[in-house]
Motif scaffolding. Structure first.
Motif, PDB file in Angstrom:
ATOM      1  N   GLN A 269      -8.183 -38.065  32.262  1.00  0.00           N
ATOM      2  CA  GLN A 269      -9.439 -38.761  31.975  1.00  0.00           C
ATOM      3  C   GLN A 269     -10.368 -38.710  33.176  1.00  0.00           C
ATOM      4  O   GLN A 269     -11.592 -38.565  33.031  1.00  0.00           O
ATOM      5  CB  GLN A 269      -9.179 -40.214  31.568  1.00  0.00           C
ATOM      6  N   ALA A 270      -9.811 -38.812  34.368  1.00  0.00           N
ATOM      7  CA  ALA A 270     -10.635 -38.688  35.572  1.00  0.00           C
ATOM      8  C   ALA A 270     -11.250 -37.297  35.658  1.00  0.00           C
ATOM      9  O   ALA A 270     -12.412 -37.140  36.076  1.00  0.00           O
ATOM     10  CB  ALA A 270      -9.798 -38.981  36.819  1.00  0.00           C
ATOM     11  N   MET A 271     -10.496 -36.279  35.264  1.00  0.00           N
ATOM     12  CA  MET A 271     -11.037 -34.918  35.251  1.00  0.00           C
ATOM     13  C   MET A 271     -12.148 -34.783  34.210  1.00  0.00           C
ATOM     14  O   MET A 271     -13.175 -34.137  34.459  1.00  0.00           O
ATOM     15  CB  MET A 271      -9.917 -33.914  34.973  1.00  0.00           C
ATOM     16  N   PHE A 272     -11.945 -35.382  33.040  1.00  0.00           N
ATOM     17  CA  PHE A 272     -12.996 -35.360  32.013  1.00  0.00           C
ATOM     18  C   PHE A 272     -14.270 -35.999  32.567  1.00  0.00           C
ATOM     19  O   PHE A 272     -15.374 -35.466  32.394  1.00  0.00           O
ATOM     20  CB  PHE A 272     -12.569 -36.126  30.763  1.00  0.00           C
ATOM     21  N   ASP A 273     -14.114 -37.148  33.197  1.00  0.00           N
ATOM     22  CA  ASP A 273     -15.266 -37.890  33.704  1.00  0.00           C
ATOM     23  C   ASP A 273     -16.000 -37.096  34.788  1.00  0.00           C
ATOM     24  O   ASP A 273     -17.241 -37.072  34.823  1.00  0.00           O
ATOM     25  CB  ASP A 273     -14.825 -39.241  34.264  1.00  0.00           C
ATOM     26  N   ARG A 274     -15.242 -36.456  35.665  1.00  0.00           N
ATOM     27  CA  ARG A 274     -15.865 -35.664  36.719  1.00  0.00           C
ATOM     28  C   ARG A 274     -16.645 -34.489  36.121  1.00  0.00           C
ATOM     29  O   ARG A 274     -17.775 -34.202  36.542  1.00  0.00           O
ATOM     30  CB  ARG A 274     -14.811 -35.159  37.709  1.00  0.00           C
ATOM     31  N   ALA A 275     -16.045 -33.798  35.154  1.00  0.00           N
ATOM     32  CA  ALA A 275     -16.736 -32.665  34.528  1.00  0.00           C
ATOM     33  C   ALA A 275     -17.986 -33.131  33.786  1.00  0.00           C
ATOM     34  O   ALA A 275     -19.044 -32.490  33.861  1.00  0.00           O
ATOM     35  CB  ALA A 275     -15.789 -31.929  33.576  1.00  0.00           C
ATOM     36  N   ASP A 276     -17.879 -34.242  33.067  1.00  0.00           N
ATOM     37  CA  ASP A 276     -19.048 -34.765  32.350  1.00  0.00           C
ATOM     38  C   ASP A 276     -20.182 -35.101  33.313  1.00  0.00           C
ATOM     39  O   ASP A 276     -21.354 -34.793  33.061  1.00  0.00           O
ATOM     40  CB  ASP A 276     -18.668 -36.019  31.550  1.00  0.00           C
ATOM     41  N   ALA A 277     -19.831 -35.761  34.409  1.00  0.00           N
ATOM     42  CA  ALA A 277     -20.850 -36.148  35.388  1.00  0.00           C
ATOM     43  C   ALA A 277     -21.481 -34.924  36.048  1.00  0.00           C
ATOM     44  O   ALA A 277     -22.707 -34.864  36.241  1.00  0.00           O
ATOM     45  CB  ALA A 277     -20.239 -37.071  36.440  1.00  0.00           C
ATOM     46  N   ASN A 278     -20.651 -33.942  36.397  1.00  0.00           N
ATOM     47  CA  ASN A 278     -21.176 -32.720  37.006  1.00  0.00           C
ATOM     48  C   ASN A 278     -22.098 -31.974  36.057  1.00  0.00           C
ATOM     49  O   ASN A 278     -23.182 -31.513  36.443  1.00  0.00           O
ATOM     50  CB  ASN A 278     -20.024 -31.811  37.432  1.00  0.00           C
TER      51      ASN A 278
END
Length: 386
Positions: A269-278
């Motif tokens: 989920q942290a990876m999803f959030d980072r990709a979404d933000a980027n």
């Protein structure tokens, strides 16, 4: 003319594959005790099994699914799935970018499937997936690395459908949630979202896929690298660390380091959030930049990993086709020469474009710092200075 920016990305790695290493990565942090040893040794095999177990844990893969390490990166894993499972029933191959079209060629020219439906769409589009019969096996790419187009959902795959769903998820896993209940064979490579080294791929099989492999023998010969059976049963050793061929233990340790980093920041989920933000940084910039547009028109189908963008506007439209093709190349080349950003030109077979990787291993600040440099290079090009 714009002023040359002053802030430079600290890590100028924007390639869509192999992608940027996780923050803080270094060779010195890798466990190298397995190097120079047999991959069948207790220690090395244990590390391979650890990589498999950590993969299952972090991706939330059901307990009754099998996960194996395959040779040949995502290509080897995906083609293994096609060669071992297709041909038992009607099949559909759906493609909307370069690699999906490779799977079409495999189905048509190599496997020569007789009862085959082909669905394709141009760069930036997705075909009508509701046309796929539920009794058909289907091969599709979850996220189009070379076009920036992803599937919006899996509603077109009915629960309990008769056919198998073979999913090339190489640039989607660890950036988007996988709907495991509807997926029978899923593949990806270490070099994509995790920033690992190339060469090895992952093959994730549902019980339904295992049943197909055990009950079906294809009409065509299988090379050793694709042989998943031992007798008439699946060789479960492959999914416990006994790889089909000799793996690179250095690449394996690099993959483990990436997985452990994912776990340390909060999991997938942290990876999803980072990709979404980027990706939001890039997409917002595209929306605010009149001479640029996202290659994918439908926001629901726009990826959060390899965001692809094409040029537009009066100046660009006035150029010849040859000069249009040179625009992204000149911008990317100039900024690479200046060590501002590496490898963000569009894919070679795609329309002339730029492609900025936004997966979770990148830092948002580096992306923010790259964009003004693209603006600067564009204005320099228009002025005849590039």
């Amino acid at each position: 003319m714009t002023t040359e920016p002053t802030l430079r990305p600290e890590r100028p790695f924007f390639s869509s594959g192999p992608t940027c290493k996780p923050p803080g990565w270094s060779l010195e942090k890798l466990d190298i005790k397995s190097l120079g040893r047999s991959h069948r040794s207790k220690y090395a095999k244990g590390r391979l099994k650890y990589a498999i177990d950590l993969t299952k844990e972090l991706l939330g893969i059901p307990d009754d699914y099998l996960v194996g390490i395959m040779p040949g990166s995502d290509t080897g894993a995906l083609e293994c799935a096609m060669w071992t499972m297709l041909g038992a029933r009607p099949a559909t191959v759906a493609a909307w970018e370069s690699f999906g079209n490779v799977w079409i060629q495999d189905a048509v020219k190599q496997l020569k499937l007789k009862d085959l439906q082909v669905l394709d769409a141009g760069y930036g589009e997705i075909p009508d997936l509701t046309q796929i019969p539920q009794e058909n096996d289907v091969v599709f790419t979850w996220n189009g690395t070379t076009s920036g187009a992803k599937i919006a959902n899996t509603d077109w795959l009915a629960p309990g459908r008769e056919g198998l769903a073979i999913n090339d998820a190489t640039s989607a896993v660890f950036a988007m949630e996988m709907d495991w209940s509807k997926l029978d064979a899923t593949t990806y490579s270490w070099q994509k979202v995790l920033g690992g080294e190339a060469q090895h791929g992952m093959l994730i099989l549902s019980p339904k896929a295992v049943e197909r492999i055990e009950s079906y023998d294809p009409a065509w010969p299988l090379p050793k690298l694709f042989r998943l059976k031992k007798g008439d049963k699946i060789n479960r050793g492959i999914f416990e660390g006994a790889t089909i061929n000799t793996p690179s233990m250095l690449a394996t340790e690099d993959y483990i380091a990436a997985l452990e980093w994912v776990k340390s920041i909060g999991g997938r989920q942290a990876m999803f959030d980072r990709a979404d933000a980027n990706a939001k940084i890039v997409k917002d910039w595209i929306e605010a930049t009149p001479w640029m547009r996202n290659m994918v028109a439908d926001p629901a189908q726009q990826t959060n990993t390899g965001v692809c963008m094409v040029f537009q506007g009066e100046w660009y439209d006035s150029l010849s086709d040859e000069d249009k093709a040179a625009v992204p190349k000149k911008i990317a080349s100039k900024l690479e020469e200046m060590d501002i950003g590496y490898d963000f030109n569009g894919y070679r077979d795609a329309p002339p474009s730029l492609r900025i990787w936004c997966g979770g291993s990148l830092e948002a600040e580096d992306i923010r710092r790259l964009l003004p440099w693209i603006e600067w290079a564009y204005e320099e090009l228009k002025a005849g200075n590039l």
